[in-house]
Motif scaffolding. Sequence first.
Motif, PDB file in Angstrom:
ATOM      1  N   ASN A   7      19.713  20.130  -2.854  1.00 51.65           N
ATOM      2  CA  ASN A   7      20.692  21.210  -2.717  1.00 51.65           C
ATOM      3  C   ASN A   7      20.250  22.518  -3.354  1.00 51.65           C
ATOM      4  N   ASN A   8      19.452  22.455  -4.397  1.00 51.97           N
ATOM      5  CA  ASN A   8      19.069  23.672  -5.098  1.00 51.97           C
ATOM      6  C   ASN A   8      17.601  24.043  -4.840  1.00 51.97           C
ATOM      7  N   ASP A   9      17.163  23.848  -3.611  1.00 57.56           N
ATOM      8  CA  ASP A   9      15.829  24.256  -3.154  1.00 57.56           C
ATOM      9  C   ASP A   9      14.677  23.616  -3.916  1.00 57.56           C
ATOM     10  N   ILE A  10      14.929  22.546  -4.630  1.00 53.46           N
ATOM     11  CA  ILE A  10      13.852  21.801  -5.274  1.00 53.46           C
ATOM     12  C   ILE A  10      13.365  20.772  -4.269  1.00 53.46           C
ATOM     13  N   LYS A  11      12.063  20.727  -4.042  1.00 55.59           N
ATOM     14  CA  LYS A  11      11.514  19.741  -3.119  1.00 55.59           C
ATOM     15  C   LYS A  11      11.166  18.485  -3.903  1.00 55.59           C
ATOM     16  N   LEU A  12      11.732  17.370  -3.459  1.00 54.58           N
ATOM     17  CA  LEU A  12      11.491  16.083  -4.108  1.00 54.58           C
ATOM     18  C   LEU A  12      10.524  15.283  -3.250  1.00 54.58           C
ATOM     19  N   GLU A  13       9.492  14.751  -3.873  1.00 56.00           N
ATOM     20  CA  GLU A  13       8.540  13.926  -3.138  1.00 56.00           C
ATOM     21  C   GLU A  13       8.822  12.454  -3.396  1.00 56.00           C
ATOM     22  N   PHE A  14       8.928  11.701  -2.306  1.00 55.30           N
ATOM     23  CA  PHE A  14       9.083  10.261  -2.397  1.00 55.30           C
ATOM     24  C   PHE A  14       7.838   9.608  -1.833  1.00 55.30           C
ATOM     25  N   LEU A  15       7.410   8.532  -2.480  1.00 52.81           N
ATOM     26  CA  LEU A  15       6.262   7.759  -2.022  1.00 52.81           C
ATOM     27  C   LEU A  15       6.773   6.626  -1.156  1.00 52.81           C
ATOM     28  N   GLN A  16       6.146   6.415  -0.042  1.00 52.39           N
ATOM     29  CA  GLN A  16       6.534   5.341   0.875  1.00 52.39           C
ATOM     30  C   GLN A  16       5.544   4.193   0.708  1.00 52.39           C
ATOM     31  N   THR A  17       6.068   2.987   0.690  1.00 51.30           N
ATOM     32  CA  THR A  17       5.210   1.808   0.574  1.00 51.30           C
ATOM     33  C   THR A  17       5.658   0.737   1.555  1.00 51.30           C
ATOM     34  N   ASP A  18       4.730  -0.144   1.887  1.00 55.99           N
ATOM     35  CA  ASP A  18       5.075  -1.280   2.726  1.00 55.99           C
ATOM     36  C   ASP A  18       5.285  -2.541   1.883  1.00 55.99           C
ATOM     37  N   ALA A  19       5.260  -2.406   0.554  1.00 55.16           N
ATOM     38  CA  ALA A  19       5.523  -3.549  -0.330  1.00 55.16           C
ATOM     39  C   ALA A  19       6.955  -4.024  -0.118  1.00 55.16           C
ATOM     40  N   HIS A  57       0.845  -1.191   0.000  1.00 48.37           N
ATOM     41  CA  HIS A  57       0.000   0.000   0.000  1.00 48.37           C
ATOM     42  C   HIS A  57       0.878   1.238   0.000  1.00 48.37           C
ATOM     43  N   LEU A  58       0.356   2.310  -0.559  1.00 48.23           N
ATOM     44  CA  LEU A  58       1.027   3.586  -0.434  1.00 48.23           C
ATOM     45  C   LEU A  58       0.834   4.009   1.011  1.00 48.23           C
ATOM     46  N   SER A  59       1.919   4.083   1.757  1.00 45.72           N
ATOM     47  CA  SER A  59       1.797   4.322   3.197  1.00 45.72           C
ATOM     48  C   SER A  59       2.246   5.710   3.626  1.00 45.72           C
ATOM     49  N   GLY A  60       2.751   6.508   2.699  1.00 43.00           N
ATOM     50  CA  GLY A  60       3.126   7.866   3.059  1.00 43.00           C
ATOM     51  C   GLY A  60       3.739   8.612   1.899  1.00 43.00           C
ATOM     52  N   ARG A  61       3.869   9.921   2.097  1.00 44.84           N
ATOM     53  CA  ARG A  61       4.530  10.805   1.137  1.00 44.84           C
ATOM     54  C   ARG A  61       5.577  11.584   1.928  1.00 44.84           C
ATOM     55  N   ARG A  62       6.781  11.625   1.427  1.00 47.22           N
ATOM     56  CA  ARG A  62       7.871  12.284   2.134  1.00 47.22           C
ATOM     57  C   ARG A  62       8.526  13.310   1.218  1.00 47.22           C
ATOM     58  N   ILE A  63       8.654  14.527   1.708  1.00 51.57           N
ATOM     59  CA  ILE A  63       9.314  15.591   0.955  1.00 51.57           C
ATOM     60  C   ILE A  63      10.763  15.680   1.428  1.00 51.57           C
ATOM     61  N   ASN A  81      12.029  -1.437  11.873  1.00 53.37           N
ATOM     62  CA  ASN A  81      10.991  -0.922  11.004  1.00 53.37           C
ATOM     63  C   ASN A  81      11.611  -0.653   9.650  1.00 53.37           C
ATOM     64  N   SER A  82      11.056  -1.225   8.593  1.00 54.27           N
ATOM     65  CA  SER A  82      11.605  -1.033   7.269  1.00 54.27           C
ATOM     66  C   SER A  82      10.516  -0.531   6.338  1.00 54.27           C
ATOM     67  N   THR A  83      10.813   0.536   5.606  1.00 53.95           N
ATOM     68  CA  THR A  83       9.893   1.035   4.597  1.00 53.95           C
ATOM     69  C   THR A  83      10.661   1.220   3.310  1.00 53.95           C
ATOM     70  N   SER A  84       9.950   1.193   2.203  1.00 49.99           N
ATOM     71  CA  SER A  84      10.568   1.383   0.900  1.00 49.99           C
ATOM     72  C   SER A  84      10.038   2.661   0.307  1.00 49.99           C
ATOM     73  N   LYS A  85      10.862   3.293  -0.518  1.00 52.97           N
ATOM     74  CA  LYS A  85      10.450   4.557  -1.101  1.00 52.97           C
ATOM     75  C   LYS A  85      10.662   4.537  -2.605  1.00 52.97           C
ATOM     76  N   ALA A  86       9.758   5.213  -3.289  1.00 52.26           N
ATOM     77  CA  ALA A  86       9.841   5.382  -4.730  1.00 52.26           C
ATOM     78  C   ALA A  86       9.682   6.852  -5.037  1.00 52.26           C
ATOM     79  N   LEU A  87      10.377   7.327  -6.052  1.00 50.95           N
ATOM     80  CA  LEU A  87      10.229   8.698  -6.465  1.00 50.95           C
ATOM     81  C   LEU A  87       8.837   8.883  -7.058  1.00 50.95           C
TER      82      LEU A  87
END
Length: 185
Positions: A129-141, A119-125, A175-181
């Motif tokens: 370095n250059n003030d660009i915010k990158l969002e990563f999706l967290q999953t429990d897969a 499941h998509l379990s979270g969103r992490r910003i 606790n282990s989570t995986s992240k995808a861009l």
Amino acid sequence: MVIYADTNLQRIQNDKAINTTASSLGTGTIINDEGLILTAAHVVDNADELTIDVPKRGHFQAKVLASYAPADIALIKLISHEGDFKAVQIADSDKTSIGEEVFIIGTPYGLSHTLTVGHLSGRRIHPSNNDIKLEFLQTDAAINQGNSGGPMFNQQGELVGVVSYIQTKLDTHSNSTSKALSLDL
């Protein structure tokens, strides 16, 4: 598809230069019919040679077209005179909700074309370095070594992310989570 990345290395042994090759593997996703592939930057960045195993089509050489390490994303292209590669549909990841079921395809520990469900379990910003915010999706897969660069699909079979890394918190309750861009194309 499976990405084989070979890196030429040189080391000194007994005052002689020894050439060796380090091999690693990852996963990628064809995003257009001309053989453009999205994968994780860390899968291909140091590679001197890329070989891509495209299911039911064979092995192809590839080259890196672009890579952005802070987001751990790379675009590579198959070197081929063939065309008409089957591409995936890309979704707007902003429309994927926390709790929604997601599917990960990869090559964990060399076991190609493996599917895990979570499941998509979270969103992490993450700021870069250059003030660009990158969002990563967290999953429990379940994601393991070799899943890097693999697709994260929604229930409609659309690409919503690219597997980047596994984040593990070391404490008494591991606790282990995986992240995808996140993909916002």
